[in-house]
Design a protein around this motif. Structure first.
Motif, PDB file in Angstrom:
ATOM      1  N   LEU A  18       0.810  -1.264   0.077  1.00 18.25           N
ATOM      2  CA  LEU A  18       0.095   0.006   0.086  1.00 18.25           C
ATOM      3  C   LEU A  18       0.880   1.222   0.091  1.00 18.25           C
ATOM      4  CD1 LEU A  18      -3.026  -0.791   2.236  1.00 18.25           C
ATOM      5  CD2 LEU A  18      -2.731  -0.961  -0.192  1.00 18.25           C
ATOM      6  N   ILE A  19       2.109   1.076   0.776  1.00 20.21           N
ATOM      7  CA  ILE A  19       2.889   2.366   0.724  1.00 20.21           C
ATOM      8  C   ILE A  19       3.370   2.638  -0.552  1.00 20.21           C
ATOM      9  CG2 ILE A  19       5.057   3.244   1.601  1.00 20.21           C
ATOM     10  CD1 ILE A  19       4.245   2.187   4.383  1.00 20.21           C
ATOM     11  N   SER A  20       3.757   1.451  -1.467  1.00 19.73           N
ATOM     12  CA  SER A  20       4.242   1.677  -2.721  1.00 19.73           C
ATOM     13  C   SER A  20       3.350   2.174  -3.806  1.00 19.73           C
ATOM     14  CB  SER A  20       4.827   0.127  -3.182  1.00 19.73           C
ATOM     15  OG  SER A  20       5.989  -0.291  -2.363  1.00 19.73           O
ATOM     16  N   ALA A  21       2.133   1.644  -3.484  1.00 16.69           N
ATOM     17  CA  ALA A  21       1.121   2.156  -4.316  1.00 16.69           C
ATOM     18  C   ALA A  21       0.930   3.766  -3.974  1.00 16.69           C
ATOM     19  CB  ALA A  21      -0.126   1.372  -4.111  1.00 16.69           C
ATOM     20  N   LEU A  22       0.836   3.985  -2.978  1.00 19.45           N
ATOM     21  CA  LEU A  22       0.683   5.358  -2.668  1.00 19.45           C
ATOM     22  C   LEU A  22       1.782   6.316  -3.361  1.00 19.45           C
ATOM     23  CD1 LEU A  22      -0.838   5.761   1.028  1.00 19.45           C
ATOM     24  CD2 LEU A  22      -1.775   6.492  -1.200  1.00 19.45           C
ATOM     25  N   ARG A  23       3.042   5.905  -2.865  1.00 25.46           N
ATOM     26  CA  ARG A  23       4.037   6.438  -3.794  1.00 25.46           C
ATOM     27  C   ARG A  23       4.047   6.610  -5.178  1.00 25.46           C
ATOM     28  NH1 ARG A  23       8.253   7.019   0.241  1.00 25.46           N
ATOM     29  NH2 ARG A  23       8.543   5.315   1.508  1.00 25.46           N
ATOM     30  N   SER A  24       3.803   5.659  -5.715  1.00 22.79           N
ATOM     31  CA  SER A  24       3.329   5.441  -7.385  1.00 22.79           C
ATOM     32  C   SER A  24       2.410   6.535  -7.621  1.00 22.79           C
ATOM     33  CB  SER A  24       3.089   4.303  -8.081  1.00 22.79           C
ATOM     34  OG  SER A  24       4.143   3.440  -7.549  1.00 22.79           O
ATOM     35  N   LEU A  25       1.421   6.412  -7.070  1.00 19.39           N
ATOM     36  CA  LEU A  25      -0.118   7.395  -7.338  1.00 19.39           C
ATOM     37  C   LEU A  25      -0.070   8.872  -6.805  1.00 19.39           C
ATOM     38  CD1 LEU A  25      -2.867   4.665  -6.626  1.00 19.39           C
ATOM     39  CD2 LEU A  25      -1.600   5.279  -8.809  1.00 19.39           C
ATOM     40  N   GLY A  26       0.546   8.953  -5.810  1.00 17.11           N
ATOM     41  CA  GLY A  26       0.684  10.234  -4.902  1.00 17.11           C
ATOM     42  C   GLY A  26      -0.561  10.652  -4.369  1.00 17.11           C
ATOM     43  N   LEU A  27      -1.953  10.295  -4.525  1.00 14.79           N
ATOM     44  CA  LEU A  27      -3.103  10.579  -4.171  1.00 14.79           C
ATOM     45  C   LEU A  27      -3.808   9.229  -4.599  1.00 14.79           C
ATOM     46  CD1 LEU A  27      -4.168  14.057  -4.541  1.00 14.79           C
ATOM     47  CD2 LEU A  27      -3.416  12.994  -2.413  1.00 14.79           C
ATOM     48  N   ALA A  28      -4.464   8.569  -3.495  1.00 17.54           N
ATOM     49  CA  ALA A  28      -5.517   7.647  -3.802  1.00 17.54           C
ATOM     50  C   ALA A  28      -6.391   7.422  -2.550  1.00 17.54           C
ATOM     51  CB  ALA A  28      -4.658   6.149  -4.171  1.00 17.54           C
ATOM     52  N   SER A  29      -7.651   6.665  -3.232  1.00 15.16           N
ATOM     53  CA  SER A  29      -8.721   6.324  -2.077  1.00 15.16           C
ATOM     54  C   SER A  29      -8.283   4.957  -1.401  1.00 15.16           C
ATOM     55  CB  SER A  29      -9.901   6.530  -2.608  1.00 15.16           C
ATOM     56  OG  SER A  29     -10.363   5.416  -3.524  1.00 15.16           O
ATOM     57  N   LYS A  30      -9.074   4.717  -0.502  1.00 15.20           N
ATOM     58  CA  LYS A  30      -8.959   3.019   0.105  1.00 15.20           C
ATOM     59  C   LYS A  30      -9.636   2.560  -0.880  1.00 15.20           C
ATOM     60  CE  LYS A  30      -9.198   4.426   4.956  1.00 15.20           C
ATOM     61  NZ  LYS A  30     -10.086   4.641   6.010  1.00 15.20           N
ATOM     62  N   PHE A  31     -10.493   2.878  -1.903  1.00 18.68           N
ATOM     63  CA  PHE A  31     -11.310   2.029  -2.764  1.00 18.68           C
ATOM     64  C   PHE A  31     -10.075   1.516  -3.750  1.00 18.68           C
ATOM     65  CE2 PHE A  31     -13.480   1.395  -6.735  1.00 18.68           C
ATOM     66  CZ  PHE A  31     -14.196   0.321  -6.376  1.00 18.68           C
ATOM     67  N   GLU A  32      -9.483   2.698  -4.124  1.00 17.79           N
ATOM     68  CA  GLU A  32      -8.508   2.740  -5.318  1.00 17.79           C
ATOM     69  C   GLU A  32      -7.339   1.826  -4.710  1.00 17.79           C
ATOM     70  OE1 GLU A  32      -8.708   6.601  -7.779  1.00 17.79           O
ATOM     71  OE2 GLU A  32      -7.892   6.864  -5.627  1.00 17.79           O
ATOM     72  N   LEU A  33      -7.031   1.878  -3.904  1.00 17.97           N
ATOM     73  CA  LEU A  33      -5.749   1.103  -3.194  1.00 17.97           C
ATOM     74  C   LEU A  33      -6.099  -0.509  -2.912  1.00 17.97           C
ATOM     75  CD1 LEU A  33      -4.536   3.400  -0.211  1.00 17.97           C
ATOM     76  CD2 LEU A  33      -3.307   2.913  -2.470  1.00 17.97           C
ATOM     77  N   PRO A  41     -11.478  -4.535   0.786  1.00 15.59           N
ATOM     78  CA  PRO A  41     -11.505  -3.179   1.504  1.00 15.59           C
ATOM     79  C   PRO A  41     -11.453  -2.989   2.826  1.00 15.59           C
ATOM     80  CG  PRO A  41     -13.287  -3.550  -0.154  1.00 15.59           C
ATOM     81  CD  PRO A  41     -12.512  -5.006  -0.001  1.00 15.59           C
ATOM     82  N   GLN A  42     -11.836  -4.061   3.676  1.00 14.02           N
ATOM     83  CA  GLN A  42     -11.841  -4.087   5.011  1.00 14.02           C
ATOM     84  C   GLN A  42     -10.192  -4.164   5.465  1.00 14.02           C
ATOM     85  OE1 GLN A  42     -13.568  -6.098   3.242  1.00 14.02           O
ATOM     86  NE2 GLN A  42     -15.752  -5.692   3.788  1.00 14.02           N
ATOM     87  N   ALA A  43      -9.502  -4.712   4.778  1.00 12.72           N
ATOM     88  CA  ALA A  43      -7.921  -5.056   5.066  1.00 12.72           C
ATOM     89  C   ALA A  43      -7.425  -3.698   4.713  1.00 12.72           C
ATOM     90  CB  ALA A  43      -7.363  -6.134   4.363  1.00 12.72           C
ATOM     91  N   VAL A  44      -7.716  -3.114   3.548  1.00 11.16           N
ATOM     92  CA  VAL A  44      -7.115  -1.818   3.357  1.00 11.16           C
ATOM     93  C   VAL A  44      -7.286  -0.562   4.428  1.00 11.16           C
ATOM     94  CG1 VAL A  44      -7.052   0.161   1.455  1.00 11.16           C
ATOM     95  CG2 VAL A  44      -6.749  -2.209   0.830  1.00 11.16           C
ATOM     96  N   THR A  45      -8.745  -0.630   4.750  1.00 14.05           N
ATOM     97  CA  THR A  45      -9.162   0.284   5.870  1.00 14.05           C
ATOM     98  C   THR A  45      -8.357   0.407   7.139  1.00 14.05           C
ATOM     99  OG1 THR A  45     -11.371   0.469   4.548  1.00 14.05           O
ATOM    100  CG2 THR A  45     -10.884   1.073   7.209  1.00 14.05           C
ATOM    101  N   ARG A  46      -8.048  -1.098   7.436  1.00 15.12           N
ATOM    102  CA  ARG A  46      -7.418  -1.267   8.651  1.00 15.12           C
ATOM    103  C   ARG A  46      -5.916  -0.786   8.660  1.00 15.12           C
ATOM    104  NH1 ARG A  46     -10.354  -6.164   8.654  1.00 15.12           N
ATOM    105  NH2 ARG A  46      -8.527  -7.189   8.095  1.00 15.12           N
TER     106      ARG A  46
END
Length: 160
Positions: A18-33, A41-46
Motif C-alpha cells: 500500500l505504501i508503494s502504491a501511494l508513492r506511485s499514485l501520489g493520491l489514492a482512496s482506500k477503494f482505489e488502493l 476493502p476492510q484490510a485496506v481500511t485497517r
C-alpha cells in the motif's frame, strides 16, 4: 523447518504494498488502493488507518467521483519518517538524509585520495550527527535507520 509466512509478516508485506502504491499514485482512496492491491476493502481500511495513526500516511481532502459520497484521498506523509544513507565510494563519501517521501533533505559529502577506515568512520559519525541535528526532536524520534553502501574491495579501484 516450516515454510510459509505468519500473519504479522503478511501484514508488513501488505503495508509495503500500500505504501508503494501511494508513492506511485501520489493520491489514492482506500477503494482505489484495494482495487490495485487485490486486498479487501476492510484490510485496506485497517492498514491505512493504522499507517495514518503512525503518521506515515495522511488524508489530503475529499474527491467527488460520480454519485455517492466523496472519497477521502490519502498520500504519503513525507515527514512521517526519516532515514540516513551512507555511500562510501573509492574517492568520496556521501551521507544523505531522506524523508519518507523519498526526497533528500540534507547532504554531507567529503572527498579523499586513499580510503582510511578511521577517517571514514569519523566522517560518518560527524555526518550522521550533523544531519540528525537538522531534525527537530520529534523528527529525530522518527529516524528509522542508517544504511551503508560501499564497494567490496576499496583498494582495487583506479581513477579514470
Amino acid at each position: 523447518m516450516s515454510k510459509g509466512s505468519n500473519s504479522s509478516g503478511l501484514r508488513r508485506y501488505n503495508e509495503r504494498v500500500l505504501i508503494s502504491a501511494l508513492r506511485s499514485l501520489g493520491l489514492a482512496s482506500k477503494f482505489e488502493l484495494a482495487r490495485l492491491s487485490n486486498l479487501t476493502p476492510q484490510a485496506v481500511t485497517r492498514i491505512i488507518d493504522d499507517l495514518e495513526s503512525a503518521g506515515l500516511v495522511e488524508q489530503r481532502g475529499k474527491l467527488q467521483r460520480g454519485l455517492g459520497q466523496p472519497s477521502t484521498m490519502y498520500s504519503i506523509n513525507a515527514r512521517g519518517a526519516f532515514s540516513i544513507g551512507v555511500n562510501v565510494g573509492r574517492n568520496d563519501i556521501q551521507i544523505l538524509l531522506m524523508d519518507f517521501g523519498g526526497d533528500v533533505i540534507g547532504k554531507v559529502a567529503h572527498e579523499f585520495n586513499v580510503p582510511n577506515p578511521d577517517f571514514l568512520l569519523e566522517k560518518v559519525e560527524q555526518g550522521v550527527s550533523y544531519l540528525q541535528g537538522s531534525l527537530s526532536e520529534e523528527e529525530r524520534a522518527r529516524l528509522v535507520g542508517v544504511g551503508l553502501a560501499m564497494p567490496w574491495f576499496m583498494g582495487g579501484g583506479s581513477k579514470n
